[in-house]
Write a protein that holds these residues in place. Structure first.
Motif, PDB file in Angstrom:
ATOM      1  N   THR A 144       0.830  -1.103   0.108  1.00  0.00           N
ATOM      2  CA  THR A 144       0.058   0.010   0.086  1.00  0.00           C
ATOM      3  C   THR A 144       0.866   1.271  -0.018  1.00  0.00           C
ATOM      4  O   THR A 144       1.496   1.390   1.088  1.00  0.00           O
ATOM      5  N   VAL A 145       0.492   2.264  -0.884  1.00  0.00           N
ATOM      6  CA  VAL A 145       1.503   3.332  -1.191  1.00  0.00           C
ATOM      7  C   VAL A 145       0.622   4.491  -1.091  1.00  0.00           C
ATOM      8  O   VAL A 145      -0.283   4.516  -1.666  1.00  0.00           O
ATOM      9  N   THR A 146       1.395   5.408  -0.626  1.00  0.00           N
ATOM     10  CA  THR A 146       0.753   6.841  -0.849  1.00  0.00           C
ATOM     11  C   THR A 146       1.615   7.959  -1.621  1.00  0.00           C
ATOM     12  O   THR A 146       2.987   7.702  -1.269  1.00  0.00           O
ATOM     13  N   GLY A 203       6.060  17.991  10.028  1.00  0.00           N
ATOM     14  CA  GLY A 203       5.306  17.337  10.699  1.00  0.00           C
ATOM     15  C   GLY A 203       3.539  16.981  10.309  1.00  0.00           C
ATOM     16  O   GLY A 203       3.230  16.157  10.447  1.00  0.00           O
ATOM     17  N   ASP A 204       3.149  18.118   9.648  1.00  0.00           N
ATOM     18  CA  ASP A 204       1.811  17.902   9.085  1.00  0.00           C
ATOM     19  C   ASP A 204       1.820  17.068   7.898  1.00  0.00           C
ATOM     20  O   ASP A 204       0.915  16.138   7.922  1.00  0.00           O
ATOM     21  N   LYS A 205       3.032  16.952   7.082  1.00  0.00           N
ATOM     22  CA  LYS A 205       3.138  15.928   5.971  1.00  0.00           C
ATOM     23  C   LYS A 205       2.953  14.618   6.591  1.00  0.00           C
ATOM     24  O   LYS A 205       2.440  13.793   5.949  1.00  0.00           O
ATOM     25  N   ALA A 206       4.030  14.483   7.492  1.00  0.00           N
ATOM     26  CA  ALA A 206       4.022  13.125   8.109  1.00  0.00           C
ATOM     27  C   ALA A 206       2.667  12.587   8.828  1.00  0.00           C
ATOM     28  O   ALA A 206       2.343  11.478   8.835  1.00  0.00           O
ATOM     29  N   ARG A 207       2.118  13.468   9.569  1.00  0.00           N
ATOM     30  CA  ARG A 207       0.730  13.074  10.179  1.00  0.00           C
ATOM     31  C   ARG A 207      -0.348  12.736   8.748  1.00  0.00           C
ATOM     32  O   ARG A 207      -0.798  11.628   9.115  1.00  0.00           O
ATOM     33  N   HIS A 208      -0.185  13.386   7.693  1.00  0.00           N
ATOM     34  CA  HIS A 208      -0.989  13.283   6.897  1.00  0.00           C
ATOM     35  C   HIS A 208      -0.656  11.846   6.188  1.00  0.00           C
ATOM     36  O   HIS A 208      -1.661  10.906   5.765  1.00  0.00           O
ATOM     37  N   VAL A 209       0.650  11.314   6.155  1.00  0.00           N
ATOM     38  CA  VAL A 209       1.166  10.088   5.670  1.00  0.00           C
ATOM     39  C   VAL A 209       0.537   9.158   6.557  1.00  0.00           C
ATOM     40  O   VAL A 209       0.056   8.007   6.027  1.00  0.00           O
TER      41      VAL A 209
END
Length: 256
Positions: free
Chosen positions: A133-135, A193-199
């Motif tokens: 599973t990839v984003t 941090g925002d980007k990591a949370r979305h990931v």
């Protein structure tokens, strides 16, 4: 067609699997890839910090190293964007008409990896297999400066075994921005941090992007958070293939 690989500084010094995967992928697609050993940096760090005069020798080296090739493939939207949009500025700054001409002739032959595969080779299915599973994070330069659009997604959607999940706020910057991360560390970390949370919200096993710089930034945060999410360059996934089945014992050996 004579095709050359521009490995990028990060690919050469820190993340060699991306340029290696690019070569494996292109050779599998029937492209004979050359690696001009004279290549160095694209010059973006100098240009972005205002040192245009210092970037002139770097641009001159690039123009000489790749002058004889029909296409230059770059596994980085950031570096490809710098070459296509900044080299002309640096060449004009040099006052050297020969360098201006060399850059004008070479720049249209420079392609980000997905542009080359989709637009030049005319492919979206590259025979890849990646059962995870990839984003996908569309990097700023590939999205805004180059306009690669949906090319990376078109390629990922054809990878066998791969499940592609949408990344919330995908078009927001990860916060790296080269020297921005050094000069504005707190803001950079907050954006990352925002980007990591979305990931993490996607539940994906793997974060994929076309720039090692963004992957280094987001991947570093994900690693520190012990998220278990792996950061991989797009070229690595597209170069992946289903492993060959293990060879069993032959009929002759079973009768012994």
């Amino acid at each position: 067609m004579s095709v050359a690989l521009m490995a990028t500084c990060l690919g050469d010094a820190m993340f060699p699997e991306a340029p290696k995967a690019t070569v494996r992928l292109l050779r599998r697609l029937g492209v004979d890839v050359d690696f001009p050993s004279a290549q160095t940096c694209c010059g973006q760090p100098m240009v972005n910090t205002g040192y245009l005069d210092e970037a002139v020798p770097v641009v001159r080296t690039f123009a000489r190293a790749f002058a004889d090739h029909d296409a230059v493939v770059v596994p980085s939207g950031s570096c490809a964007g710098s070459i296509r949009h900044q080299h002309a500025l640096v060449a004009r700054r040099s006052g050297d008409p020969g360098l201006v001409r060399a850059v004008e002739e070479l720049t249209p032959r420079v392609y980000e990896l997905t542009e080359f595969i989709v637009d030049v080779l005319g492919l979206t299915d590259v025979g890849a297999y990646f059962p995870h599973t990839v984003t996908y994070h569309p990097t700023c330069h590939s999205l805004r400066m180059l306009g690669v659009g949906d090319r990376p997604r078109l390629l990922l959607e054809q990878v066998r075994g791969l499940t592609l999940v949408d990344l919330p706020a995908a078009d927001e910057c990860c916060g790296f921005g080269g020297t921005f991360a050094v000069k504005n560390a707190d803001t950079s970390v907050a954006m990352g941090g925002d980007k990591a949370r979305h990931v993490r919200e996607t539940g994906a096993e793997v974060l994929v992007a076309g720039d090692a710089s963004c992957l280094m930034h987001i991947g570093g945060l994900l690693s520190r958070q012990r998220s278990g999410v792996r950061a991989m360059h797009l070229a690595e996934i597209l170069a992946s293939q289903e492993p060959a089945p293990a060879l069993g014992r032959t009929a002759e050996s079973r009768t012994r």
